[in-house]
Scaffold this motif. Structure first.
Motif: not given
Lengths: 578, 161
Positions: B40, A576-578, B54, B49-51, A182-186, A167-169
């Motif tokens: 987070l 800290g990887a999001a 967010y 998950p953070a995604s 991805p989280a925070f649109n990074r 679930a990275a995206i």
């Protein structure tokens, strides 16, 4: 009504057999009627997002066939005027904000959206809206994400979460501002993305693709001062054929070797050789952990997506990972730091290329641990199976008409055990064959270990090495690996050795493999590896003579000092990887 | 991580994903926005998950991802204000501040939010700056309004509201 009851319905005026619980799409496809889909993913719950699969049900009008359960008495028209018109309109709406740069797109000719536009005769831009201007994300070492080409079908989001458990995206924002990111649109590089490329495999357009290394490879090939060495992974030779219209699973190794020479590679080595080397180290490590009370269960470490997954999500289990580098990186180290010296070459004058079924291998090659003390990387560039096919086509070579060739020595010899690394269970089978010999001094009576073969996502077995009984598990697809890791965290302790391949089916199902493969292709590739194992005489990594010579001349013994320097690595947490 | 966020999460022991929105609301109420750190932390608390966190948060207009400025600006885009030209007012505000709705100026002085209705339709088009209501705002009034707040900030004047 019993759940397995079958009944007849009408599809395009002809009777078709249906089973309770099936969707209209299932029924149509079983009846040999093609209904197009974009967001549908076999084996997962329907999402009904794209609507391209609409069919006309008498008395009900248009319904999405992928998510509509079949009922007795239904009569379905798949190509009524209203259904085909609706599909054409859907394609036109999807194209409204599309960049329209098909000629320059990596997916030109392999794009599902383009195919549908052709099929439904879209000849003009009927809906005009602002184009997406979200920037291209080139931050990842493995993947390129281009939101402008995204049609929001959601398959990448689902495969990442539901199959890979990462679930990275996800979808962010809403309405016409919606974006997959991805989280925070990074960037992907700072996300939990494990670079596996399964999102690329399901993407219907060019919105997700591999980061190409073709330019770097071509420049190196064109430079007379540089010696370009190539290695090819076990799964590539049984997959490349499909790129050239041959049958899935056809083994084109000998043809590919000749093609690689014709492309200008100075040496063609076989990653399966390094897989044998990996087995010597990994089986020795397993035996040493068993005897010396080391951390168990030991996890395999040859799948770089899996390794990153453990580092970021299960750092407490990092000591369980074998310290062995992957075969790609073992080969890289041996080429740059042993072979180059033997040939009288400066490692900086050697360009080391790996052909892999994998996008995560591009990430792995860039890991700072994977080089010598002077920051010379062991592997300089990684091409996927797809990129190799592009390179072959670029040079106008006809793969099928190559004269069969043999790999270069000394790193061209392999056992079939090494070759089986290309499929789920292969590392396990190879390692157990050698571990049995290390522990008992005898070969296994039955070399084929059926319990770890096949495409099941998780396979478990108990294997006897004399008086020691090992619990082993073989997992492919990280979603399943996550469940097993949770069991281990919760105290499960009957397992000693676990093979994990990031991608479903192992490397044969890797994210660098041919796109839009036909159903059953992955099985065909896996069967091909088993066929090779049946038909060749050297089936044990420890019987690879060239590997033995390497130990005699350079490495000393498995797990020795020189082995540790060249063939082993370490891991670090990624908090800290999001 | 902010101890305030820790406190909030402790108020939701054993929470599951259905508590996500109440938690996001509580954190925003406390901190004024959702920091990456908070997102987070919420994800870890709910095992999401953070995604995903967010993704849900960006779906709703009520959540912001930059800190509140010293003067929080609300531009009303309700029906009455819309009829009286609030789209142009919003344009003028975004131009003058140099940020879009949801953003905060780099000097931290102003944060901008679009609201559906402030409930002062008789004053349309209306904007609120740091709690002060400005009635019948025309685009050409906007630079003067913000200049007066910049002036106040320079004089070390206290925050309104």
């Amino acid at each position: 009504m019993s759940p397995n009851e079958t009944f007849l319905v009408q599809v395009n005026g002809r009777p078709a057999e249906a089973r309770r619980g099936e969707t209209l799409l299932d029924v149509c496809r079983h009846a040999g009627v093609d209904v197009p889909t974009l967001c549908h993913m076999p084996g997962l719950a329907p999402s009904g997002a794209c609507r391209i699969c609409v069919v006309d049900v008498r008395g009900r009008g248009l319904v999405p066939s992928c998510s509509c359960p079949v009922e007795p008495g239904m009569s379905v028209e798949t190509n009524s005027q209203s259904a085909t018109r609706a599909r054409k309109t859907i394609v036109e709406l999807l194209l409204a904000n599309h960049p329209d740069d098909c000629l320059y797109c990596v997916r030109h000719g392999e794009c599902e959206l383009q195919d549908l536009a052709q099929r439904y005769g879209v000849r003009e831009r009927r809906y005009v809206t602002a184009k997406n201007d979200d920037h291209v994300d080139v931050s990842s070492p493995s993947l390129v994400r281009d939101p402008a080409k995204c049609i929001l079908c959601g398959k990448c989001v689902r495969v990442c979460e539901e199959v890979m458990g990462v679930a990275a995206i996800d979808f962010i924002r809403r309405g016409s501002h919606t974006l997959v990111a991805p989280a925070f649109n990074r960037g992907l590089n700072v996300s939990t993305c494990i670079n596996c490329g399964q999102c690329v495999m399901v993407c219907p357009t060019g919105a997700l693709r591999e980061k190409s290394h073709l330019k770097e490879v071509q420049s190196a090939l064109d430079d007379p001062a540089i010696t370009v060495v190539v290695q090819h992974a076990p799964a590539v030779s049984v997959s490349l054929a499909e790129e050239f219209g041959l049958e899935p699973g056809a083994d084109v190794e000998a043809l590919m070797v000749t093609a690689l020479r014709r492309l200008g590679f100075a040496r063609v080595f076989d990653t399966s050789f390094a897989a044998d080397l990996t087995i010597m180290e990994e089986a020795s490590e397993l035996v040493s952990r068993l005897k010396g009370g080391g951390r168990l269960p030991m996890f395999t470490s040859c799948s770089p997506g899996w390794v990153k997954f453990v580092e970021q999500s299960y750092p407490d289990l990092m000591p369980n990972l074998s310290t062995c580098k992957s075969p790609q990186q073992m080969m890289g180290a041996v080429v740059k730091r042993v072979w180059a010296a033997r040939e009288g070459l400066d490692p900086r004058q050697v360009f080391s290329v790996a052909i892999m079924p994998c996008t995560a291998k591009k990430f792995e090659a860039r890991r700072p641990e994977m080089g010598d003390a002077h920051d010379v990387p062991d592997v300089d560039a990684v091409l996927t199976t797809r990129e190799l096919a592009r390179l072959i086509r670029l040079h106008g070579l006809d793969l099928a008409r190559m004269t069969p060739g043999a790999p270069d020595q000394p790193f061209g010899e392999r056992s079939t055990a090494g070759k089986m690394f290309g499929g789920t269970g292969g590392v396990m089978e190879a390692a157990l064959r050698t571990a049995h010999w290390l522990v008992t001094g005898r070969e296994m009576y039955h070399l084929t270990i059926g319990a770890v073969r096949g495409l099941d996502g998780i396979k478990e077995a108990r294997i006897k090495l004399d008086d020691v009984e090992l619990g082993v598990a073989v997992v492919s697809g990280l979603g399943r690996a996550r469940r097993l890791l949770e069991e281990i965290r919760a105290g499960r302790d009957d397992l000693h050795f676990i093979e994990v391949m990031t991608c479903p089916g192992g490397c044969v199902g890797g994210g660098g493999q041919p796109l839009r493969a036909e159903a059953g292709a992955v099985r065909g590739r896996l069967e091909s590896l088993y066929r090779i194992d049946r038909s060749e005489p050297v089936r044990l990594s420890h019987r690879n003579r060239q590997v033995q010579e390497l130990y005699d001349e350079v490495l000393g013994e498995p797990l020795g000092a020189r082995s540790h320097e060249l063939l082993h690595t370490g891991y670090h947490g990624r908090d800290g990887a999001a | 991580m902010s101890p305030l966020v820790v406190d909030i999460l402790e108020r939701f022991p054993g929470a599951r994903r259905d508590s996500l929105i109440p938690i996001l609301q509580a954190v925003q109420e406390q901190e004024g926005f959702l920091s990456q750190e908070s997102v987070l932390a919420i994800g870890r608390h709910l095992d999401l998950p953070a995604s995903k966190v967010y993704g849900v948060a960006t779906f709703y207009n009520q959540f912001r991802f930059t800190p509140i400025g010293r003067f929080h600006v609300q531009v009303c885009r309700g029906t009455a204000c819309h009829v009286k030209g609030s789209a142009n007012v919003l344009d003028a505000v975004e131009r003058d501040l140099g940020v879009k709705a949801g953003g905060t100026t780099r000097d931290g002085l102003f944060s901008l939010e679009v609201v559906a209705c402030i409930g002062a339709c008789g004053l349309a088009p209306v904007i609120a700056v740091g709690g002060d209501f400005h009635a019948g705002v025309a685009p050409r009034d906007v630079p003067g309004i913000f200049a007066s707040y910049r002036e106040r900030a320079k004089e070390g004047g206290s925050d309104a509201a």
